[in-house]
Scaffold this motif. Sequence first.
Motif, PDB file in Angstrom:
ATOM      1  N   ASN A  86       1.716  86.800  -3.477  1.00 48.68           N
ATOM      2  CA  ASN A  86       0.657  87.485  -4.197  1.00 48.68           C
ATOM      3  C   ASN A  86      -0.477  86.496  -4.372  1.00 48.68           C
ATOM      4  OD1 ASN A  86       3.371  88.795  -5.797  1.00 48.68           O
ATOM      5  ND2 ASN A  86       1.883  90.213  -4.969  1.00 48.68           N
ATOM      6  N   VAL A  87      -1.669  86.990  -4.649  1.00 53.54           N
ATOM      7  CA  VAL A  87      -2.826  86.105  -4.751  1.00 53.54           C
ATOM      8  C   VAL A  87      -3.609  86.383  -6.028  1.00 53.54           C
ATOM      9  CG1 VAL A  87      -4.375  87.608  -3.383  1.00 53.54           C
ATOM     10  CG2 VAL A  87      -4.760  85.121  -3.432  1.00 53.54           C
ATOM     11  N   PHE A  88      -4.173  85.329  -6.596  1.00 51.69           N
ATOM     12  CA  PHE A  88      -5.015  85.411  -7.792  1.00 51.69           C
ATOM     13  C   PHE A  88      -6.334  84.716  -7.499  1.00 51.69           C
ATOM     14  CE2 PHE A  88      -0.926  86.106  -9.681  1.00 51.69           C
ATOM     15  CZ  PHE A  88      -1.141  86.763 -10.878  1.00 51.69           C
ATOM     16  N   PHE A  89      -7.408  85.257  -8.062  1.00 53.78           N
ATOM     17  CA  PHE A  89      -8.730  84.648  -8.016  1.00 53.78           C
ATOM     18  C   PHE A  89      -9.235  84.546  -9.446  1.00 53.78           C
ATOM     19  CE2 PHE A  89      -8.123  87.083  -4.132  1.00 53.78           C
ATOM     20  CZ  PHE A  89      -8.378  86.130  -3.162  1.00 53.78           C
ATOM     21  N   VAL A  90      -9.778  83.406  -9.820  1.00 56.07           N
ATOM     22  CA  VAL A  90     -10.371  83.245 -11.151  1.00 56.07           C
ATOM     23  C   VAL A  90     -11.880  83.262 -10.962  1.00 56.07           C
ATOM     24  CG1 VAL A  90     -10.546  81.819 -13.218  1.00 56.07           C
ATOM     25  CG2 VAL A  90      -8.381  81.923 -11.958  1.00 56.07           C
ATOM     26  N   ILE A  91     -12.489  84.350 -11.417  1.00 53.64           N
ATOM     27  CA  ILE A  91     -13.932  84.549 -11.269  1.00 53.64           C
ATOM     28  C   ILE A  91     -14.529  84.695 -12.654  1.00 53.64           C
ATOM     29  CG2 ILE A  91     -15.749  86.033 -10.330  1.00 53.64           C
ATOM     30  CD1 ILE A  91     -13.771  86.852  -8.110  1.00 53.64           C
ATOM     31  N   ASN A  92     -15.461  83.820 -12.974  1.00 55.60           N
ATOM     32  CA  ASN A  92     -16.092  83.809 -14.301  1.00 55.60           C
ATOM     33  C   ASN A  92     -15.048  83.798 -15.417  1.00 55.60           C
ATOM     34  OD1 ASN A  92     -18.775  83.808 -13.298  1.00 55.60           O
ATOM     35  ND2 ASN A  92     -18.629  86.014 -12.941  1.00 55.60           N
ATOM     36  N   GLY A  93     -13.993  83.026 -15.224  1.00 62.71           N
ATOM     37  CA  GLY A  93     -12.964  82.861 -16.250  1.00 62.71           C
ATOM     38  C   GLY A  93     -11.921  83.958 -16.317  1.00 62.71           C
TER      39      GLY A  93
END
Length: 188
Positions: free
Chosen positions: A62-69
């Motif tokens: 699975n994948v996670f992205f942290v965008i603007n916190g």
Amino acid sequence: IKDKIEEIYIRATSGGTGEAKNGGNYGASLYPAALGMEQGFKQLLWTDGKEHKWIEESGTMNVFFVINGVAITPDLNGNILDGVTRDSALQLLRDAGYQAEERPISVDEVVDAARSGALTEAFGAGTAATIADITHIGFRDELIALKPAADRKISHWLLEQLDGIKYGDMPDKFNWLMQVEHAAIHQA
């Protein structure tokens, strides 16, 4: 890891078995993964099978992205594995007060955020790797370097929490661990 956004080959499609942990889901990924490795990539960021517009997984994770916190992971749409590490990461993030979203995330959103610096972290979450930082994202002829892994807050915190609970160094307030009695093993 260095990931390439895959826009030709697919890992899973609607009506298939993408959400299941089975060998058939990974066999079809071997050839495109080998092509990516020839180009210097460790994994592929898999996209949807119809438009190649939506990010689904990173390699076999699975994948996670942290965008603007905000930690964002693709929602479970039938193509994406409902991974235990993914679920554990979401529980830990939310319990600690982080904003975590499960929703469709487009290639354009990820690439634009990476270019602008709004994407501060990207990582895979899976059984074997637990948490694996993505250091670069390849998109067409562009290679976008992300924030150095050493400077990341959320992915390192998650790895520390998951390992701490797993090895008994931190309290397991979610009751994830189970004591297995020696006698029960012999009876099975």
